[in-house]
Structures are given as C-alpha cells and as structure tokens.
Motif scaffolding. Sequence first.
Motif, PDB file in Angstrom:
ATOM      1  N   LEU B  77       6.710  -8.433  15.316  1.00  0.00           N
ATOM      2  CA  LEU B  77       7.484  -7.507  16.141  1.00  0.00           C
ATOM      3  C   LEU B  77       8.946  -7.494  15.709  1.00  0.00           C
ATOM      4  O   LEU B  77       9.531  -6.438  15.470  1.00  0.00           O
ATOM      5  N   GLU B 274       3.535  -9.503  28.774  1.00  0.00           N
ATOM      6  CA  GLU B 274       4.423 -10.638  29.044  1.00  0.00           C
ATOM      7  C   GLU B 274       4.887 -11.297  27.746  1.00  0.00           C
ATOM      8  O   GLU B 274       6.024 -11.738  27.647  1.00  0.00           O
ATOM      9  N   ILE B 276       5.417  -9.784  24.936  1.00  0.00           N
ATOM     10  CA  ILE B 276       6.500  -8.951  24.401  1.00  0.00           C
ATOM     11  C   ILE B 276       7.787  -9.217  25.184  1.00  0.00           C
ATOM     12  O   ILE B 276       8.867  -9.342  24.602  1.00  0.00           O
ATOM     13  N   VAL B 277       7.650  -9.345  26.510  1.00  0.00           N
ATOM     14  CA  VAL B 277       8.826  -9.622  27.334  1.00  0.00           C
ATOM     15  C   VAL B 277       9.488 -10.927  26.892  1.00  0.00           C
ATOM     16  O   VAL B 277      10.702 -11.007  26.744  1.00  0.00           O
ATOM     17  N   VAL B 280      11.437 -10.367  23.620  1.00  0.00           N
ATOM     18  CA  VAL B 280      12.638  -9.550  23.772  1.00  0.00           C
ATOM     19  C   VAL B 280      13.674 -10.265  24.631  1.00  0.00           C
ATOM     20  O   VAL B 280      14.869 -10.223  24.342  1.00  0.00           O
ATOM     21  N   MET B 284      14.866 -10.813  19.829  1.00  0.00           N
ATOM     22  CA  MET B 284      13.875 -10.493  18.800  1.00  0.00           C
ATOM     23  C   MET B 284      14.353 -10.848  17.407  1.00  0.00           C
ATOM     24  O   MET B 284      15.547 -10.837  17.138  1.00  0.00           O
ATOM     25  N   VAL B 323      16.321  -4.124  29.715  1.00  0.00           N
ATOM     26  CA  VAL B 323      16.143  -3.146  28.645  1.00  0.00           C
ATOM     27  C   VAL B 323      17.339  -2.206  28.577  1.00  0.00           C
ATOM     28  O   VAL B 323      17.851  -1.895  27.503  1.00  0.00           O
ATOM     29  N   ARG B 327      20.718  -5.689  25.523  1.00  0.00           N
ATOM     30  CA  ARG B 327      19.919  -5.740  24.316  1.00  0.00           C
ATOM     31  C   ARG B 327      20.322  -6.973  23.501  1.00  0.00           C
ATOM     32  O   ARG B 327      21.448  -7.426  23.552  1.00  0.00           O
TER      33      ARG B 327
END
Lengths: 307, 340
Positions: B77, B274, B276-277, B280, B284, B323, B327
Amino acid sequence: MEILLLVQTLNGLQLGILLFLIAAGLTLVFGIMDFINLAHGVQYMIGAYLAATVTLATGSFFLGLLIALPLAFVIGIGFERLVLRHLYDRDHLDQVLATFGIILFLNELVKIIWGPTPIAYPGPALLSGTIPVMDGFGYPVYRLAIIGAGIGVAILLWFLVSRTRAGMLVRAGASNARMVSALGVDIQRLFMLVFGFGAMLAGFAGMMAGPILSVEPGMGDNVLILAFVVIVIGGIGSIRGALVGALVVGLVDTLGRSFLSDILKLFVSPSAANDVGPALASMLIYILMAAILFFRPAGLLPVKSGR
Amino acid sequence: MTDLSRNGSAGVSAADPAPIAPFSRAWLTARWVPLVLFAALALLPFVADWAGEGFYITLFTRIMILAIAAVSLDLILGYGAMVSFGHAAYLGIGAYVIGILDYHAVGNAWIGWPLGIAVSAVAALLIGAVSLKTRGVYFIMITLAFAQMLYFAATSLSRYGGDDGLTIWGRNTVPGLDGWLDLEDRTTYYYVVFVCLLLVYLLCRALVTSRFGRVIRGAKENEQRMRAVGFNPYVYRLVAFTLSGAMAGLAGVLLANHAEFVSPAYMAWTRSGELIVMVVLGGMGTLHGAIIGAISFLMLEEILSGLWQHWKVIFGPLLILLVLFARGGIVGWLEKRRHG
C-alpha cells in the motif's frame, strides 16, 4: 423440480432487481466522479430502518415509503455536503477511509437508536397473499411486486438518463466530466443530485427488501460488496451494465445455492458434494467476476470514456 | 483504466519513501523511531511482570500479530500504491490452515507454519494475478470481493465449524525444540511473535531498499517511465503482492495459535478496513508507521470499548477527521514536530 426451478429463478430475479437499484446509483457516482463510495450500502440500511419506523408507527407501508424516500434523499445529500464533497480531488485511499468511517458511524448509530436485534415490519396488506404460478403452488405477490417495481424504476431510469436534459448531462459527465464542466455546467451540483438520487434508490431497495429480509445493523455491508461485483461485471458508469450485471449476479447466486450441490452429485460422491457444494455456491459469483475480468477487463458493457 | 495520472503521480502520497538525505531530521526519525519501538517492545514483558500487569503481555502479543499484517500491507500500500481492501483474507487463510490441521490432530509447528504461509502466498498469487490487471477503484473493489468470497467460503465449511468457528485444542508444538520453546507459555509466545515481527520488518525494509523495491516505488511514481526503462511493473507488483500475502499468512498462523480459535470473522471485510486504518494512522510508506498504527488503533479500541460499547460512533468520525485534516499519520507528525 420444475416448481423449485421456477421459484428460484423468480427469487434470483428479485435479488437481481434489488441489486440493480443499489448498483445504479453507485455506478453513476463511480463513473462521473471516479469516486469510490463505500457508504452506499448504509443508505440501503437507512432506507429499511426509516421505512420500518414509519410503517410501524402509522401502520401503513405506503405512507412509510412516501416519507422514507425523501428522507433517504436528504440524508444522502447531507453526507455529500458534509464529507464526500471534500474528497473528490483526493486519491482513492482517502475516499475509502472516510467512507469506511461513515459506515462504522452509521452501523453503530443504528444500534444505539434501534437496538442490535433485527426488527420486522409487514409489507402492504394490498400485496399480501400468493399468486398461483403452477398448479397447486403459489408465489408471494409482494415478491412479484418487488420485481415489478424494480422493472418500473429501471424504465424510469432509462427514460431519465437517455431522454432528459439532466440525463444527457449525467451521460456527458460519465464520459468526460472536465469537458462538461468547461462547457459551463455546474458539475458539483449535478453530482450532488446524482448522489442524492443514488442514495434514494439504494434506500428504496432497502425499503422494499425490509418486509422479506431482516432489518438489522450492518445489513448494507454484504449488499454493498455484491453491488461492487455487479458493477465490476457490468462496467463502471454504465446503467445498462448494472442491470445486466445485477440480473446475472442475482440469478447465478440464487440458482447456484439451490442447485449446485445436486449438480455436483452427478460427478462426485453425495457426501463430498454436500461438503463442497455450499462453499462453492457461495464463491460462484466471485469466480464469475474473475472470469469476466480476465476476458473483458472493463466489464461487459463498458462506458466509452473520453477521459 | 483512465486514471493513470492520478494513480501514477499523485497516487498514495502521504509519506513519500523517496531517498532521504543522511543525518537529516527525517533520516534520524527513520532510524530512531523503529529502534526505540523495538526496544520498548522487547522490554515490555519485564515491565508488565514487574508491575504485576501480565494482561499487557497477552494484549501486546495480539497487537504485534496484527502489526505483522499491517507491515505486510504497508509494503504494497505504502510503497506500491496497491490499495488491497482484502488483506484480512490472507490472515484468515493462515489461521484456518492451523485450525484445520489441528482438527486433524496435526499440531506440529514445523508442518503448520510453513504450510500456512505457503497457502496464503498461493492465494495472494492467484488473487493478485487477476486483480493487478486492473487499477484504481476496480482494484479496490476486486480485492474486497475476493476477500468476501473467501469469507463466505469459510462460513460454509460446516465441517470446520462454519459460522461459529473452530476451537484449537492447544497451541502448536515445536518438535526438536520442546525443551525450551513452549508456545503455551505467555512470555515465550510473546517473544516468538516479537521475533516474527522483527524479521518481517527487516525483510520488508530490505525489500524496499533493494532494486526490487525501487522498481515497485518507481512504478508507483510513473508506470509508463518504468515500462520505458524496460521493466514490467505487473510482475514486480505481483511478487510484492504475493510476499505481502505470505507475511499476512504468518500473522494468521500466529493469531490462530494466540487465540486458540479460528473463525470467519478473522477475514471479515471490516478487518481489512481496520488494517488499512492502522497503516494510514501510523504513517504510510514507513513500515514502522504500520507498527505504531497497529499499537495506536488497538490501544484506542481497547480503551474506548472499555468506556462505551458503542465506541465506533466516536471512532468513525475520528477516522473521517484524520483523513480530512491529518495526512501523514503519526510518523508524519513526529517528523514535522522534530522539524520544529
């Protein structure tokens, strides 16, 4: 056997129609704005809950529909203005995360307001009972009404998209949003309306499905992923593709679940068929999706995009 | 797809893993943060024992297991801009291999662990081969759909518990090392997981700095240029995707042993979300960010869910705010703070 086949075909059609109602709005949002909206499934759930609440309070299914439809539209537009609008120029990952946040929020909010247990509400008395479809066997009128309503909405959508000015703008936006914007069309407003309309369609699907399925938190999640499969099969941005994809998914899934084990028994031992059949049946539509993607990466009926 | 420019140049750009000048702040952060992190994790059992809070050893074992999955996701990712929304599937496959072997009375780690990793890798290879033909929203939807497929397949495995899941009768044994590697022991298992996390981290670190990693990162920045130089990004992406699935499979193997239970819920699509959460939230494309993200997310879950059962009503909006306004995640914030 023939009766079962007929009934399951009707059930498959009915699932396909519901999926079409959900996928239609979703595919437009994908197509026009290149925006991935995971929160579309919760609109379906909200539609069902709103209809359930009004129907149980007033005792009238049609009144429930009448009040819940505009509410679903308003809630859809509310989320567009509050959150989604700020994400159009972000990458897909941000869109995924933020709409995932909306799902977590709404699924839990529904639990707080209506409780975690499923609630049931009756369909309209007018459409109760069954219609004899074969000697000695009847099919519920309400389920036929869902198919009818879905076909009605499909025709209405076809008319709106291909015969009206707004529909022309939507089609233009799907093939080249920047150009439409350059020609002086307020693309943001157009998108807001498309979004609200899509949310309303998903809500409508939820309202129709409510009396035959259980209305519960998270009910939109599986439907959302099925709608994704529909869109991938049909081609992003294409309403016709969504219709074809939805019917294919609805029929393959329903018929697969009822007949695959029996078909397998022709080739392998009954116990093996009973072991493998259900698992394979639940995987069938995804295998179909992979196969279609392999041969037609843009889906069955892709929109010719100028972007 | 038509959004090459979006995926190519803008892509996933929160924390760009481009070469960092030696001895700059960012360089120091990239060195010190993981060092401090792993040192703290290594010392945690001593502190927990000393404070009489042995519960934290179990909690952090689970956290580190999910951190392995998060790091493996960050590899594709953060460095390859492959938004895999089905990563929990490989976690589930690894876990189910252990569960099914245990059902057939095979508790040997020398058999189960490599097999769990291998089966996950094969699944990732097949899913990746189809999914990586597509880009953008297609890729997200397809990885999600395949994970859901495996989820439903697991729920219909009635022989292995179906919906209810499968209880494992005791953790795996390690024949040959029986004397000093008893996985049933809480602290021993903690360190086994710790070593796995460290190895996965070092492997990923080595991968992203290698020529292989440069091709992946290059294809994220500009696919056409990579092709022009003579690389086939598809093959490199597929290898990365497969490796990532294999590492997530290892996390699944560890999770099954940790919980002594396997269920389809391990591969629920919300679990993929979750993961991915976590990536991030931590930051990342930094690898250690994924570990920090996993710790933060799971601690937050632990605390909030203790306070209020409906904690997701708070967490959902928090995620949206993250989000919209923050960032770069926690690691990005650490770097900015050090800049002063």
